[in-house]
Design a protein around this motif. Structure first.
Motif, PDB file in Angstrom:
ATOM      1  N   THR A   5       0.854  -1.185   0.000  1.00 38.20           N
ATOM      2  CA  THR A   5       0.000   0.000   0.000  1.00 38.20           C
ATOM      3  C   THR A   5       0.887   1.230   0.000  1.00 38.20           C
ATOM      4  O   THR A   5       1.822   1.333   0.805  1.00 38.20           O
ATOM      5  N   TYR A 103     -11.983   7.201  -2.506  1.00 39.39           N
ATOM      6  CA  TYR A 103     -12.085   6.242  -3.604  1.00 39.39           C
ATOM      7  C   TYR A 103     -11.992   6.983  -4.918  1.00 39.39           C
ATOM      8  O   TYR A 103     -12.527   8.078  -5.068  1.00 39.39           O
ATOM      9  N   GLY A 105     -11.756   5.721  -9.189  1.00 40.43           N
ATOM     10  CA  GLY A 105     -11.572   4.654 -10.156  1.00 40.43           C
ATOM     11  C   GLY A 105     -12.570   4.747 -11.290  1.00 40.43           C
ATOM     12  O   GLY A 105     -13.560   5.483 -11.211  1.00 40.43           O
ATOM     13  N   THR A 140      -3.194   3.925  -2.474  1.00 40.87           N
ATOM     14  CA  THR A 140      -3.399   2.986  -3.569  1.00 40.87           C
ATOM     15  C   THR A 140      -2.573   1.763  -3.226  1.00 40.87           C
ATOM     16  O   THR A 140      -1.710   1.825  -2.339  1.00 40.87           O
ATOM     17  N   CYS A 141      -2.857   0.664  -3.872  1.00 42.02           N
ATOM     18  CA  CYS A 141      -2.131  -0.551  -3.499  1.00 42.02           C
ATOM     19  C   CYS A 141      -1.919  -1.448  -4.706  1.00 42.02           C
ATOM     20  O   CYS A 141      -2.433  -1.199  -5.791  1.00 42.02           O
ATOM     21  N   ASP A 144      -4.797  -2.552  -6.948  1.00 41.20           N
ATOM     22  CA  ASP A 144      -5.451  -1.613  -7.860  1.00 41.20           C
ATOM     23  C   ASP A 144      -4.926  -1.796  -9.282  1.00 41.20           C
ATOM     24  O   ASP A 144      -3.935  -2.499  -9.507  1.00 41.20           O
ATOM     25  N   ALA A 148      -3.020   3.180 -11.683  1.00 43.23           N
ATOM     26  CA  ALA A 148      -3.428   3.993 -10.530  1.00 43.23           C
ATOM     27  C   ALA A 148      -2.282   4.847  -9.988  1.00 43.23           C
ATOM     28  O   ALA A 148      -2.362   6.083  -9.985  1.00 43.23           O
ATOM     29  N   ARG A 149      -1.230   4.227  -9.511  1.00 41.51           N
ATOM     30  CA  ARG A 149      -0.139   5.003  -8.902  1.00 41.51           C
ATOM     31  C   ARG A 149       0.503   5.972  -9.894  1.00 41.51           C
ATOM     32  O   ARG A 149       0.705   7.148  -9.559  1.00 41.51           O
ATOM     33  N   TYR A 152      -1.667   9.079 -10.156  1.00 43.41           N
ATOM     34  CA  TYR A 152      -1.548   9.971  -8.994  1.00 43.41           C
ATOM     35  C   TYR A 152      -0.248  10.768  -9.040  1.00 43.41           C
ATOM     36  O   TYR A 152      -0.230  11.975  -8.810  1.00 43.41           O
TER      37      TYR A 152
END
Length: 194
Positions: A5, A103, A105, A140-141, A144, A148-149, A152
């Motif tokens: 995470t 959240y 997504g 985020t992890c 996901d 995602a990362r 960001y």
């Protein structure tokens, strides 16, 4: 399963306005979201990515989550269909307001439309518009989506913490159908014989 995470944050507002969402997409900001719709969005978006921690929540737990002052949703839609969502949740602390992107997504119909970056830019801009904001942050992890990362980080959120844990998660994603309440197995149907 071993899960990494990452916590990312921004301590300064963006210097540029968010890009518009793609043509044909409308960004809705409902003034009230009930527990049923919040749970639907969570399962609809998170089912393909193993979001399971809230699937067992009671309606009261969802009500408590939504009752946090300042909690807000931003929902991109096209032809009346939700394409994803953002949930912002501010928390007032001694040094000011810390706004979590609780959240974020896209659902399957929202993928491949060039929506992820602009939607996140709108989320960050709206988080900074909350009075007293001194920090915008997100978790985020490794469960996901792979974008995602990087999304960001491309929007100015910087890594500030990494944590590795062992989590009890399904071997494979449940999918949006099961995560939104659909049965995993087809029901047997009795048909009258003539």
């Amino acid at each position: 399963m071993r899960v990494v995470t990452w916590t990312l944050e921004s301590r300064t507002p963006p210097t540029a306005p968010p890009r518009p969402v793609p043509d044909g997409v409308r960004l809705d900001h409902p003034t009230a979201v009930d527990p049923e719709y919040a749970r639907f969005l969570y399962g609809y978006v998170g089912g393909p990515w193993r979001w399971t921690d809230r699937l067992g929540w009671t309606r009261e737990q969802w009500e408590d989550e939504l009752a946090v002052p300042g909690t807000s949703f931003w929902i991109p839609t096209a032809d009346g269909v939700p394409l994803g969502y953002v949930q912002l949740q501010p928390l007032v602390q001694e040094d000011g307001t810390h706004v979590e992107i609780r959240y974020f997504g896209l659902a399957a119909p929202g993928l491949g439309r060039g929506l992820g970056g602009p939607l996140l830019e709108h989320a960050i801009t709206n988080a900074w518009a909350i009075p007293g904001t001194v920090r915008v942050w997100v978790h985020t992890c490794s469960l996901d989506g792979p974008a995602a990362r990087p999304n960001y980080e491309a929007r100015g959120l910087a890594l500030c913490r990494t944590e590795t844990t062992d989590e009890d998660v399904p071997d494979a994603p449940l999918g949006a159908w099961v995560s939104t309440g659909g049965p995993a197995e087809p029901a047997s149907v009795s048909r009258p014989t003539s």
